[in-house]
Design a protein around this motif. Structure first.
Motif, PDB file in Angstrom:
ATOM      1  N   VAL A   2      -2.734  17.833  19.061  1.00 27.06           N
ATOM      2  CA  VAL A   2      -2.411  19.180  19.489  1.00 27.06           C
ATOM      3  C   VAL A   2      -3.123  19.468  20.798  1.00 27.06           C
ATOM      4  N   GLN A   3      -2.372  19.979  21.745  1.00 34.27           N
ATOM      5  CA  GLN A   3      -2.951  20.363  23.021  1.00 34.27           C
ATOM      6  C   GLN A   3      -2.397  21.700  23.461  1.00 34.27           C
ATOM      7  N   LEU A   4      -3.278  22.563  23.907  1.00 27.25           N
ATOM      8  CA  LEU A   4      -2.923  23.806  24.570  1.00 27.25           C
ATOM      9  C   LEU A   4      -3.583  23.765  25.935  1.00 27.25           C
ATOM     10  N   VAL A   5      -2.786  23.767  26.973  1.00 29.54           N
ATOM     11  CA  VAL A   5      -3.293  23.573  28.325  1.00 29.54           C
ATOM     12  C   VAL A   5      -2.966  24.795  29.162  1.00 29.54           C
ATOM     13  N   GLU A   6      -4.024  25.483  29.595  1.00 34.25           N
ATOM     14  CA  GLU A   6      -3.859  26.676  30.413  1.00 34.25           C
ATOM     15  C   GLU A   6      -3.777  26.313  31.889  1.00 34.25           C
ATOM     16  N   SER A   7      -3.079  27.144  32.639  1.00 34.40           N
ATOM     17  CA  SER A   7      -3.009  26.994  34.079  1.00 34.40           C
ATOM     18  C   SER A   7      -2.805  28.368  34.702  1.00 34.40           C
ATOM     19  N   GLY A   8      -3.051  28.461  35.996  1.00 31.62           N
ATOM     20  CA  GLY A   8      -2.774  29.680  36.733  1.00 31.62           C
ATOM     21  C   GLY A   8      -3.962  30.575  36.995  1.00 31.62           C
ATOM     22  N   GLY A   9      -5.135  30.189  36.543  1.00 28.58           N
ATOM     23  CA  GLY A   9      -6.313  30.999  36.781  1.00 28.58           C
ATOM     24  C   GLY A   9      -6.820  30.866  38.198  1.00 28.58           C
ATOM     25  N   GLY A  10      -7.892  31.570  38.471  1.00 29.08           N
ATOM     26  CA  GLY A  10      -8.484  31.526  39.792  1.00 29.08           C
ATOM     27  C   GLY A  10      -9.129  32.842  40.141  1.00 29.08           C
ATOM     28  N   MET A  11      -9.274  33.074  41.423  1.00 28.12           N
ATOM     29  CA  MET A  11      -9.896  34.284  41.931  1.00 28.12           C
ATOM     30  C   MET A  11      -8.856  35.165  42.614  1.00 28.12           C
ATOM     31  N   VAL A  12      -8.967  36.459  42.373  1.00 25.97           N
ATOM     32  CA  VAL A  12      -8.048  37.419  42.960  1.00 25.97           C
ATOM     33  C   VAL A  12      -8.817  38.692  43.277  1.00 25.97           C
ATOM     34  N   GLN A  13      -8.348  39.426  44.276  1.00 22.00           N
ATOM     35  CA  GLN A  13      -8.976  40.688  44.641  1.00 22.00           C
ATOM     36  C   GLN A  13      -8.597  41.795  43.668  1.00 22.00           C
ATOM     37  N   PRO A  14      -9.448  42.809  43.534  1.00 21.16           N
ATOM     38  CA  PRO A  14      -9.083  43.948  42.693  1.00 21.16           C
ATOM     39  C   PRO A  14      -7.733  44.526  43.088  1.00 21.16           C
ATOM     40  N   GLY A  15      -6.940  44.855  42.087  1.00 20.82           N
ATOM     41  CA  GLY A  15      -5.600  45.351  42.315  1.00 20.82           C
ATOM     42  C   GLY A  15      -4.544  44.273  42.395  1.00 20.82           C
ATOM     43  N   GLY A  16      -4.964  43.033  42.453  1.00 19.13           N
ATOM     44  CA  GLY A  16      -4.041  41.927  42.561  1.00 19.13           C
ATOM     45  C   GLY A  16      -3.495  41.480  41.225  1.00 19.13           C
ATOM     46  N   SER A  17      -2.717  40.406  41.270  1.00 18.53           N
ATOM     47  CA  SER A  17      -2.048  39.891  40.089  1.00 18.53           C
ATOM     48  C   SER A  17      -2.254  38.400  39.945  1.00 18.53           C
ATOM     49  N   LEU A  18      -2.242  37.949  38.719  1.00 17.79           N
ATOM     50  CA  LEU A  18      -2.239  36.542  38.376  1.00 17.79           C
ATOM     51  C   LEU A  18      -1.329  36.336  37.176  1.00 17.79           C
ATOM     52  N   LYS A  19      -0.776  35.145  37.081  1.00 18.96           N
ATOM     53  CA  LYS A  19       0.001  34.781  35.909  1.00 18.96           C
ATOM     54  C   LYS A  19      -0.583  33.517  35.296  1.00 18.96           C
ATOM     55  N   LEU A  20      -1.026  33.635  34.051  1.00 18.55           N
ATOM     56  CA  LEU A  20      -1.518  32.492  33.308  1.00 18.55           C
ATOM     57  C   LEU A  20      -0.394  31.893  32.479  1.00 18.55           C
ATOM     58  N   SER A  21      -0.411  30.580  32.355  1.00 15.69           N
ATOM     59  CA  SER A  21       0.547  29.890  31.513  1.00 15.69           C
ATOM     60  C   SER A  21      -0.191  28.952  30.572  1.00 15.69           C
ATOM     61  N   CYS A  22       0.389  28.739  29.415  1.00 16.61           N
ATOM     62  CA  CYS A  22      -0.170  27.837  28.417  1.00 16.61           C
ATOM     63  C   CYS A  22       0.949  26.970  27.890  1.00 16.61           C
ATOM     64  N   ALA A  23       0.811  25.676  28.076  1.00 12.56           N
ATOM     65  CA  ALA A  23       1.783  24.716  27.584  1.00 12.56           C
ATOM     66  C   ALA A  23       1.269  24.096  26.298  1.00 12.56           C
ATOM     67  N   ALA A  24       2.056  24.192  25.243  1.00 11.81           N
ATOM     68  CA  ALA A  24       1.674  23.683  23.936  1.00 11.81           C
ATOM     69  C   ALA A  24       2.397  22.384  23.635  1.00 11.81           C
ATOM     70  N   SER A  25       1.678  21.464  23.033  1.00 12.56           N
ATOM     71  CA  SER A  25       2.274  20.223  22.568  1.00 12.56           C
ATOM     72  C   SER A  25       1.617  19.821  21.252  1.00 12.56           C
TER      73      SER A  25
END
Length: 119
Positions: A2-25
């Motif tokens: 079983v693997q759950l792998v996150e992606s899409g993180g990082g640094m962003v300024q206040p008011g900004g947006s990010l999208k996290l994804s998690c791929a399951a297998s």
């Protein structure tokens, strides 16, 4: 395995947006409630958002109206769209899969991914 792998993180300024994804297998994706949790420094891990087999969603009060959880069953992926981010959202975010099989609860966690909101 079983693997759950996150992606899409990082640094962003206040008011900004990010999208996290998690791929399951390694799991039958449709049998699980998928969720996102986070842990900030000095704080306990908390539920951020979850989405059930029936696509019912649940959000922490702190993120309601700003975050949206969704899933793509064809891709075995769950996502977390995060808008209007503020420094209090800074944390390690963890993908989670939870399900019941008979009387047995199975739960799996990703490795975590850092989200930092800073100017």
């Amino acid at each position: 395995q079983v693997q759950l792998v996150e992606s899409g993180g990082g640094m962003v300024q206040p008011g900004g947006s990010l999208k996290l994804s998690c791929a399951a297998s390694g799991i039958v994706f449709d049998f699980y409630t998928m969720g996102w949790h986070r842990q900030a420094p000095g704080k306990q891990r908390e539920l951020v958002a979850s989405i059930s087999r029936g696509d019912y969603t649940n959000y922490a009060d702190a993120v309601k109206g700003r975050f949206t959880v969704s899933k793509d069953n064809a891709k075995n992926t769950v996502s977390l769209q995060m808008n209007s981010l503020n420094p209090e959202d800074t944390a390690v975010y963890y993908c989670n899969a939870a399900g019941f099989f008979g009387a047995t609860r199975r739960e799996y966690w990703g490795q975590g991914i850092q989200v930092t909101v800073s100017s």
